[in-house]
Structures are given as structure tokens and as C-alpha cells.
Design a protein around this motif. Structure first.
Motif, PDB file in Angstrom:
ATOM      1  N   PRO A  98       0.826  -1.213   0.000  1.00 24.25           N
ATOM      2  CA  PRO A  98       0.000   0.000   0.000  1.00 24.25           C
ATOM      3  C   PRO A  98       0.864   1.270   0.000  1.00 24.25           C
ATOM      4  N   GLU A  99       0.371   2.291  -0.681  1.00 23.24           N
ATOM      5  CA  GLU A  99       1.111   3.550  -0.853  1.00 23.24           C
ATOM      6  C   GLU A  99       1.583   4.155   0.480  1.00 23.24           C
ATOM      7  N   PRO A 100       0.715   4.259   1.509  1.00 25.34           N
ATOM      8  CA  PRO A 100       1.159   4.868   2.771  1.00 25.34           C
ATOM      9  C   PRO A 100       2.296   4.081   3.422  1.00 25.34           C
ATOM     10  N   LEU A 101       2.307   2.779   3.204  1.00 30.06           N
ATOM     11  CA  LEU A 101       3.383   1.949   3.750  1.00 30.06           C
ATOM     12  C   LEU A 101       4.678   2.221   2.984  1.00 30.06           C
ATOM     13  N   LYS A 102       4.568   2.329   1.662  1.00 27.59           N
ATOM     14  CA  LYS A 102       5.732   2.651   0.821  1.00 27.59           C
ATOM     15  C   LYS A 102       6.357   3.968   1.269  1.00 27.59           C
ATOM     16  N   LYS A 103       5.511   4.953   1.522  1.00 22.99           N
ATOM     17  CA  LYS A 103       5.982   6.278   1.922  1.00 22.99           C
ATOM     18  C   LYS A 103       6.713   6.193   3.263  1.00 22.99           C
ATOM     19  N   PHE A 104       6.127   5.437   4.184  1.00 17.31           N
ATOM     20  CA  PHE A 104       6.738   5.255   5.499  1.00 17.31           C
ATOM     21  C   PHE A 104       8.124   4.619   5.367  1.00 17.31           C
ATOM     22  N   ILE A 105       8.201   3.542   4.583  1.00 16.08           N
ATOM     23  CA  ILE A 105       9.468   2.828   4.379  1.00 16.08           C
ATOM     24  C   ILE A 105      10.499   3.774   3.771  1.00 16.08           C
ATOM     25  N   ASP A 106      10.065   4.529   2.776  1.00 14.69           N
ATOM     26  CA  ASP A 106      10.954   5.450   2.087  1.00 14.69           C
ATOM     27  C   ASP A 106      11.541   6.460   3.070  1.00 14.69           C
ATOM     28  N   LEU A 107      10.685   7.030   3.932  1.00 16.66           N
ATOM     29  CA  LEU A 107      11.152   8.029   4.893  1.00 16.66           C
ATOM     30  C   LEU A 107      12.024   7.404   5.981  1.00 16.66           C
ATOM     31  N   PHE A 108      11.523   6.340   6.600  1.00 15.77           N
ATOM     32  CA  PHE A 108      12.223   5.786   7.758  1.00 15.77           C
ATOM     33  C   PHE A 108      13.527   5.079   7.404  1.00 15.77           C
ATOM     34  N   SER A 109      13.655   4.602   6.153  1.00 16.94           N
ATOM     35  CA  SER A 109      14.921   3.957   5.785  1.00 16.94           C
ATOM     36  C   SER A 109      16.034   4.999   5.649  1.00 16.94           C
ATOM     37  N   LYS A 110      15.676   6.282   5.649  1.00 10.14           N
ATOM     38  CA  LYS A 110      16.684   7.342   5.543  1.00 10.14           C
ATOM     39  C   LYS A 110      17.264   7.754   6.899  1.00 10.14           C
ATOM     40  N   ILE A 111      16.630   7.310   7.981  1.00  6.34           N
ATOM     41  CA  ILE A 111      17.125   7.647   9.319  1.00  6.34           C
ATOM     42  C   ILE A 111      18.483   6.979   9.522  1.00  6.34           C
ATOM     43  N   PRO A 112      19.478   7.717  10.052  1.00  7.19           N
ATOM     44  CA  PRO A 112      20.801   7.103  10.215  1.00  7.19           C
ATOM     45  C   PRO A 112      20.745   5.846  11.084  1.00  7.19           C
ATOM     46  N   GLY A 113      21.364   4.788  10.589  1.00  2.98           N
ATOM     47  CA  GLY A 113      21.397   3.521  11.330  1.00  2.98           C
ATOM     48  C   GLY A 113      20.216   2.622  11.006  1.00  2.98           C
ATOM     49  N   VAL A 114      19.234   3.144  10.262  1.00  2.00           N
ATOM     50  CA  VAL A 114      18.069   2.342   9.867  1.00  2.00           C
ATOM     51  C   VAL A 114      18.134   2.116   8.356  1.00  2.00           C
ATOM     52  N   GLY A 115      18.191   0.885   7.921  1.00  3.55           N
ATOM     53  CA  GLY A 115      18.214   0.604   6.483  1.00  3.55           C
ATOM     54  C   GLY A 115      16.831   0.210   6.001  1.00  3.55           C
ATOM     55  N   LEU A 116      16.788  -0.272   4.766  1.00  2.15           N
ATOM     56  CA  LEU A 116      15.516  -0.646   4.160  1.00  2.15           C
ATOM     57  C   LEU A 116      14.867  -1.807   4.932  1.00  2.15           C
ATOM     58  N   ARG A 117      15.685  -2.805   5.259  1.00  2.00           N
ATOM     59  CA  ARG A 117      15.151  -3.980   5.953  1.00  2.00           C
ATOM     60  C   ARG A 117      14.570  -3.616   7.315  1.00  2.00           C
ATOM     61  N   GLN A 118      15.315  -2.773   8.062  1.00  2.00           N
ATOM     62  CA  GLN A 118      14.816  -2.411   9.397  1.00  2.00           C
ATOM     63  C   GLN A 118      13.583  -1.530   9.278  1.00  2.00           C
ATOM     64  N   ALA A 119      13.518  -0.695   8.237  1.00  2.00           N
ATOM     65  CA  ALA A 119      12.346   0.159   8.036  1.00  2.00           C
ATOM     66  C   ALA A 119      11.098  -0.706   7.833  1.00  2.00           C
TER      67      ALA A 119
END
Lengths: 200, 200
Positions: free
Chosen positions: A3-24
Motif C-alpha cells: 500500500p502507498e502509505p506503507l511505501k511512503k513510510f518505508i521510504d522516509l524511515f529507511s533514511k534515518i541514520p542507522g536504519v536501512g531498508l530492511r529495518q524500516a
């Protein structure tokens, strides 16, 4: 399928230092296991930080901004503190650690990093701001370089000392010695030498 | 000295799996280096997830809920998919990985974890939901146990097979063999044996 809102969340949170795509992804599904109110609390906490916190115009620590005029943090506006001493620290959490000791009553200056031999990385550091601050406050008597005793910390301390020479201020650095709990037998030579020299 | 909204943020974010107290501090100051709009975007993304996403009542994957009546996800409500096959997966990201292969056109069931020998941890798994689902859908022809070939995965597969016996459904498991890119020389004996057996 995602779902789009989940994609957006992943996109934003994977940018946090120390958090990658998998952890997002893991964080997103962890949130979705909880109820709405739980997620709201996190969203609101972020909004509240954005709405209420500001960075001190003098030392660059954060503070809760209650009026438009307020530009200094709690520490910088505390008249009972010693305004003639400034501890230069690398980052905000160093300030917090020093405050926890309750041993220091002066002011701070958060550099925002350490000086690297590669000059390109140094323009983000608040070096100019420190020099201007000392220039603006002739009552400054001492600058404590509260910077780690590492290679990069030593380089930073050396450069800062050079830059501050024109001001003729007392410049000190945090003492070297044995850390609490360390055994003499296992201390490296350098640490032990410093501990002997700083005996009291 | 630490502003209340920052304390609240640290308290909440340090509870996220994989994020401790230290990283929560680091994340907070990283956010504070950015502008208000940046933090708002993160807060809004969380609120949007909470407001728009729901968990499928059949397979437990997430979907964007557009009407109150909607209880099935995009996959479960897709009539063009094969509703006689259910792939049982451990977690949401396993479903995403399988979907990416574009090789599978059946439905899913997200267990929410694997079975452990310690029975106490198994009550969160959607085992009863799976049995009830098979019972409710007599057209189900095959259950694919799309579960990792690890000790815990094997235990889970074994237990699931036991539980599904009364239904007389074809139960399969993901094939074993060499992973793409693996060199024969360095494959362990077990992997190589399986690759030989599943040759074609």
C-alpha cells in the motif's frame, strides 16, 4: 501490492541514520501490529518536537521555545552559571553526559562534529560561530576542549588551539588517566603513562 | 536540561525494535538538524499509516482500507488469483519477497512467527485462524509451507503438517537446493545432497 502509505513510510524511515531498508520494513510492520493510538503517539511526538523545540543561537543545544523572543537555551540563559567558561563539545549527547556529572557549571559550544584532515567536511562545523562568540564575549576566561582523546579529537583540539591563539584565553582539555573500574594490569602504556603524570 | 518533548520522543523511539536509547538520542538530534517540514513529513507518514491501513481478516497482510466494508487485502480480493492454494509464510516481508518473484498466483497466510519448542510463545501465531480458514474454504487444494529451512522452520512445518492432517489437503514445502550464485565446491553436504535429489 504494498500500500502507498506503507511505501511512503518505508521510504522516509529507511533514511534515518542507522536504519536501512530492511529495518524500516520491520519497524513498519511492528507499528501495524499496534493500534491506531499507538502510532498516533509517535506521530504526535515528532510533530511536538518540530513545534516546540529550537536550537540555541549561542551554544546550539536544543530548548523548548516558549516565546518568539527566546533564542537562548536553558543553560545559556541561566544567570547562576559561570559565563566566563565555555566547554567545546563534539555533539549534543556529550553535553548531556557532562551535565549528568553535575561537576560543571559553565557554558557549552556544540561543534557539530570533529575536524577531519579532509577540509571539505569541516564547513558544517560551528568553528566560525565559536570564534565570533569569543570575540563578542570578552569576559570569556577559559575554553575547555571537552573532546575525545582520539586521533580525530586530537587534531580538532590542535586546530582549535591554533584558531584561538589571537584571543589569549586559557585553553584546557579533559584530563587523561585510568577510567573508573579499569585494572592497572590491563591498561595500555599510553593510558598508564598519563595516569602517572596526572596523579594527585 | 533535556526539554520535555525531546524526553518523550526518546522514550517512545527507544522502544522501537532494534533502536536503543543511544540510537534514539542520535535520531532525535538528527531530526532537530532538519527543518519543521521534514519532521512533519515523518509524523504525518505515521498518522497516515494509522488512518488508512488495515490488516486483512483472511491472510493478515496490510491493505489500504477505502470503505468500512472492506476486510480483505488486494491479494485476497483478487479474483484472478488461484484461491485453491495458500502459501503459509512466517512474516509480511516473506510475502513481499515471494510476490517479487512473480512466480506465485495463489493466496497467503501470515503466521506472525514460527513455532518454538517453548509452547508459551506460540499463542501469538495465527494457527487457529489457519485451521478455521481451511475449514471454511473446502475448495483449498494445496498448502505451501513457504517457511525457512532452519531448525525452527522445520519444527513449524512438522507441527503444521500434523495439525492439517484431518483436512486431507496436499501439503508441500519450498524446494531445497543450491542458492543462485553458490559455488558447488563451497556448498555444505546437506545443501549439495538436496540439490542432487532435486535435479531436473
Amino acid at each position: 501490492m504494498i500500500p502507498e502509505p506503507l511505501k511512503k513510510f518505508i521510504d522516509l524511515f529507511s533514511k534515518i541514520p542507522g536504519v536501512g531498508l530492511r529495518q524500516a520494513y520491520r519497524i513498519a510492520f511492528w507499528f501495524l501490529k499496534h493500534n491506531k493510538a499507538f502510532m498516533y503517539a509517535y506521530g504526535f511526538s515528532l510533530k511536538e518536537m518540530a513545534d516546540t523545540l529550537a536550537v540555541c543561537s549561542q551554544c546550539f543545544f536544543v530548548f523548548e521555545k516558549r516565546t518568539e523572543e527566546q533564542t537562548f537555551c536553558v543553560i545559556c540563559s541561566d544567570k547562576s552559571r559561570d559565563h566566563t567558561v565555555i566547554a567545546v563539545v563534539e555533539k549534543e549527547t556529550d553535553l548531556i553526559s557532562i551535565e549528568k556529572t553535575k561537576q560543571y557549571r559553565g557554558l557549552y559550544h556544540i561543534l557539530g562534529g570533529l575536524i577531519t584532515p579532509d577540509e571539505h567536511n569541516n564547513h558544517d562545523l560551528r568553528l566560525k560561530e565559536l570564534m565570533e562568540r569569543i570575540d563578542r564575549n570578552p569576559q570569556t576566561k577559559e575554553i575547555i576542549l571537552a573532546i575525545s582523546h582520539t586521533a580525530q579529537g586530537d587534531l580538532t583540539a590542535m586546530e582549535l588551539e591554533k584558531m584561538m591563539k589571537p584571543f589569549a584565553i586559557n585553553i584546557t582539555r579533559l584530563g587523561l588517566g585510568l577510567p573508573r573500574g579499569a585494572e592497572v594490569e590491563f591498561a595500555d602504556e599510553d593510558t598508564l603513562s598519563n595516569a602517572i603524570r596526572s596523579r594527585k
